[in-house]
Design a protein around this motif. Sequence first.
Motif, PDB file in Angstrom:
ATOM      1  N   VAL A   2     -10.881   5.174  -3.406  1.00 50.24           N
ATOM      2  CA  VAL A   2     -12.192   4.515  -3.324  1.00 50.24           C
ATOM      3  C   VAL A   2     -12.027   3.001  -3.257  1.00 50.24           C
ATOM      4  O   VAL A   2     -12.598   2.331  -2.385  1.00 50.24           O
ATOM      5  CB  VAL A   2     -13.074   4.910  -4.530  1.00 50.24           C
ATOM      6  CG1 VAL A   2     -14.349   4.064  -4.549  1.00 50.24           C
ATOM      7  CG2 VAL A   2     -13.426   6.386  -4.473  1.00 50.24           C
ATOM      8  N   THR A   3     -11.246   2.435  -4.178  1.00 51.66           N
ATOM      9  CA  THR A   3     -11.136   0.971  -4.230  1.00 51.66           C
ATOM     10  C   THR A   3     -10.435   0.410  -2.995  1.00 51.66           C
ATOM     11  O   THR A   3     -10.849  -0.629  -2.467  1.00 51.66           O
ATOM     12  CB  THR A   3     -10.395   0.526  -5.499  1.00 51.66           C
ATOM     13  OG1 THR A   3      -9.111   1.166  -5.557  1.00 51.66           O
ATOM     14  CG2 THR A   3     -11.188   0.909  -6.741  1.00 51.66           C
ATOM     15  N   VAL A   4      -9.399   1.086  -2.525  1.00 49.11           N
ATOM     16  CA  VAL A   4      -8.702   0.610  -1.329  1.00 49.11           C
ATOM     17  C   VAL A   4      -9.611   0.682  -0.106  1.00 49.11           C
ATOM     18  O   VAL A   4      -9.623  -0.233   0.743  1.00 49.11           O
ATOM     19  CB  VAL A   4      -7.407   1.419  -1.094  1.00 49.11           C
ATOM     20  CG1 VAL A   4      -6.802   1.093   0.269  1.00 49.11           C
ATOM     21  CG2 VAL A   4      -6.393   1.124  -2.196  1.00 49.11           C
ATOM     22  N   ALA A   5     -10.411   1.747  -0.021  1.00 46.66           N
ATOM     23  CA  ALA A   5     -11.331   1.889   1.110  1.00 46.66           C
ATOM     24  C   ALA A   5     -12.362   0.762   1.122  1.00 46.66           C
ATOM     25  O   ALA A   5     -12.705   0.225   2.187  1.00 46.66           O
ATOM     26  CB  ALA A   5     -12.030   3.240   1.060  1.00 46.66           C
ATOM     27  N   VAL A   6     -12.855   0.381  -0.043  1.00 47.85           N
ATOM     28  CA  VAL A   6     -13.843  -0.696  -0.111  1.00 47.85           C
ATOM     29  C   VAL A   6     -13.191  -2.039   0.207  1.00 47.85           C
ATOM     30  O   VAL A   6     -13.778  -2.883   0.906  1.00 47.85           O
ATOM     31  CB  VAL A   6     -14.519  -0.726  -1.492  1.00 47.85           C
ATOM     32  CG1 VAL A   6     -15.531  -1.865  -1.562  1.00 47.85           C
ATOM     33  CG2 VAL A   6     -15.221   0.597  -1.774  1.00 47.85           C
ATOM     34  N   ILE A   7     -11.971  -2.256  -0.287  1.00 43.18           N
ATOM     35  CA  ILE A   7     -11.256  -3.503   0.035  1.00 43.18           C
ATOM     36  C   ILE A   7     -11.071  -3.620   1.546  1.00 43.18           C
ATOM     37  O   ILE A   7     -11.225  -4.707   2.130  1.00 43.18           O
ATOM     38  CB  ILE A   7      -9.886  -3.537  -0.667  1.00 43.18           C
ATOM     39  CG1 ILE A   7     -10.063  -3.681  -2.176  1.00 43.18           C
ATOM     40  CG2 ILE A   7      -9.044  -4.703  -0.141  1.00 43.18           C
ATOM     41  CD1 ILE A   7      -8.776  -3.510  -2.961  1.00 43.18           C
ATOM     42  N   ALA A   8     -10.767  -2.507   2.194  1.00 38.55           N
ATOM     43  CA  ALA A   8     -10.531  -2.526   3.637  1.00 38.55           C
ATOM     44  C   ALA A   8     -11.766  -2.958   4.412  1.00 38.55           C
ATOM     45  O   ALA A   8     -11.661  -3.458   5.541  1.00 38.55           O
ATOM     46  CB  ALA A   8     -10.076  -1.149   4.107  1.00 38.55           C
ATOM     47  N   LYS A   9     -12.956  -2.776   3.823  1.00 37.06           N
ATOM     48  CA  LYS A   9     -14.194  -3.151   4.496  1.00 37.06           C
ATOM     49  C   LYS A   9     -14.637  -4.576   4.179  1.00 37.06           C
ATOM     50  O   LYS A   9     -15.678  -5.023   4.651  1.00 37.06           O
ATOM     51  CB  LYS A   9     -15.304  -2.164   4.120  1.00 37.06           C
ATOM     52  CG  LYS A   9     -15.086  -0.757   4.677  1.00 37.06           C
ATOM     53  CD  LYS A   9     -16.235   0.156   4.309  1.00 37.06           C
ATOM     54  CE  LYS A   9     -16.067   1.533   4.942  1.00 37.06           C
ATOM     55  NZ  LYS A   9     -16.167   1.493   6.403  1.00 37.06           N
ATOM     56  N   ALA A  10     -13.857  -5.284   3.358  1.00 34.93           N
ATOM     57  CA  ALA A  10     -14.227  -6.657   3.001  1.00 34.93           C
ATOM     58  C   ALA A  10     -14.096  -7.571   4.213  1.00 34.93           C
ATOM     59  O   ALA A  10     -13.361  -7.290   5.161  1.00 34.93           O
ATOM     60  CB  ALA A  10     -13.337  -7.152   1.861  1.00 34.93           C
ATOM     61  N   SER A  11     -14.792  -8.687   4.160  1.00 34.63           N
ATOM     62  CA  SER A  11     -14.738  -9.645   5.262  1.00 34.63           C
ATOM     63  C   SER A  11     -13.373 -10.301   5.345  1.00 34.63           C
ATOM     64  O   SER A  11     -12.638 -10.403   4.345  1.00 34.63           O
ATOM     65  CB  SER A  11     -15.809 -10.729   5.076  1.00 34.63           C
ATOM     66  OG  SER A  11     -15.480 -11.563   3.975  1.00 34.63           O
ATOM     67  N   GLY A  12     -13.019 -10.762   6.534  1.00 46.84           N
ATOM     68  CA  GLY A  12     -11.743 -11.445   6.722  1.00 46.84           C
ATOM     69  C   GLY A  12     -11.633 -12.676   5.847  1.00 46.84           C
ATOM     70  O   GLY A  12     -10.558 -12.969   5.296  1.00 46.84           O
TER      71      GLY A  12
END
Length: 476
Positions: A436-446
């Motif tokens: 869950v946490t890695v998936a959300v980090i992956a969607k963070a802005s550049g």
Amino acid sequence: MAGGKDGVGRDRPESGALRRTLGVRDLVVYGLLFIAPMAPVGVFGALDARSHGAVALVYAVATVAMAFTAFSYALMVRVVPRAGSVFAYARAALGELPGFVAGWMVLLDYLLIPAVAYLFSGIAMEALVPQVDQWVWTAVAVVVTTALNLSGVRVAARAGLAVLVLEIAVLCVFVVSALVALAGGGAERGWLSPLTGDGSSAFSAGAVVAAVSVAVLSYLGFDAIASFAEEVRGDGPRRAGDGAHGVAAEGAERVGRAVLFCLALAGALFVLQTYLAALLTPVSSAALAAEPALQGAAFYAAVDAGVGDWLHDLIAVSKAIGAAFAALAGQAAAGRLLFAMARARRLPAALSAVEARSGVPRRALLLSAVVTLGAAGWASREDSGLGHLVSVVDVGALCAFTLLHASVIGWFAVRRRGPGFGVVRHLVVPLLGMAVTVAVIAKASGTALVAGAVWLAAGLLGYGFRRARRAVGGDG
């Protein structure tokens, strides 16, 4: 100051130790203050648009997703009941460097979330009283909440309880008013639409999952409860006969229960309010998606249409005051984290000092206040400063959560140091939490990812420099 008993029979702290004065209720107060009972108000429109109207389902799923993290906190606080929270857990389970990285990254959360909250409070109060500049309100909020934190953890908890009661009372007014409006005028959307979508766009599991990745950020703050592990009362000596160890063990149990309860209560409140707001919303999710400018005020538009603008103003006042006290809880957590990292010689030792009278890490709290005020000032002067600040906070917290889950695996599955290793509890659950946490980090802005990387690099340089100095000084 020597350890012992004060006039009311509570433990006095030893020199450099925190004072055990908190109960489970106080812990839940801190957690809910940091989260804010009406946290979905600001993101309701965006989530409604993104999920095709299934916004209550989004929060139900998000609560389950964050439960993995809450469960990992509850596991680790029982075996490492230390003030440093995830810093202490990763340090004990994974080693010195992972521990430092976990603590350094979560500092982005604990130092910058109060800045966001103070800024929200100033903006909201300026909208209500435009004759006074937002920076006056922001400064007042910083001074008041810092003074409360410096007065002692118990004093701050009591003030926080009063504000939390106000916030929940306003939420109850909204719930009752919404039910009355729905009973009298009916719903704008189908009664199941907040769980199944409003029909303006086809239901999409992918859209719901995408919205969940944003909704989980509403829960940031419940983890701060673990920062108070060394300040929780316990009856260990009377029950277990093993002195301070018994107090710490029972205090850790209370922290674990408070973390889980806080998340469950916040999730229930989030689902309830978004369900009712979705039923009152006169605009479809497709229309909100087509006009992003409407999303920020969508919750208030639903309140105005279904109940009246008087409730709009009441919610706005509650959010303004609540934001300031969310900053109080964040500042308190940041102070404990700075204290713990300094005590472990990962930050300057001066930050590990505890004031004898109040039993709080005064210098660490003051540093937290200065940093958050500076961050709020920067964000207010940049066109997209607030958005960037929020994104960076999210990256820091989620990186720390990832290392938290790794700590559970390291402690129980790899080192086998905990009692009764269980595949589901100690391996499957933390792996799901990491997903869950890695998936959300992956969607963070550049921009947020770059800022997080720069922060991490700066921390690693400081870490290496301090280790080199200790090695030269023979203090390895």
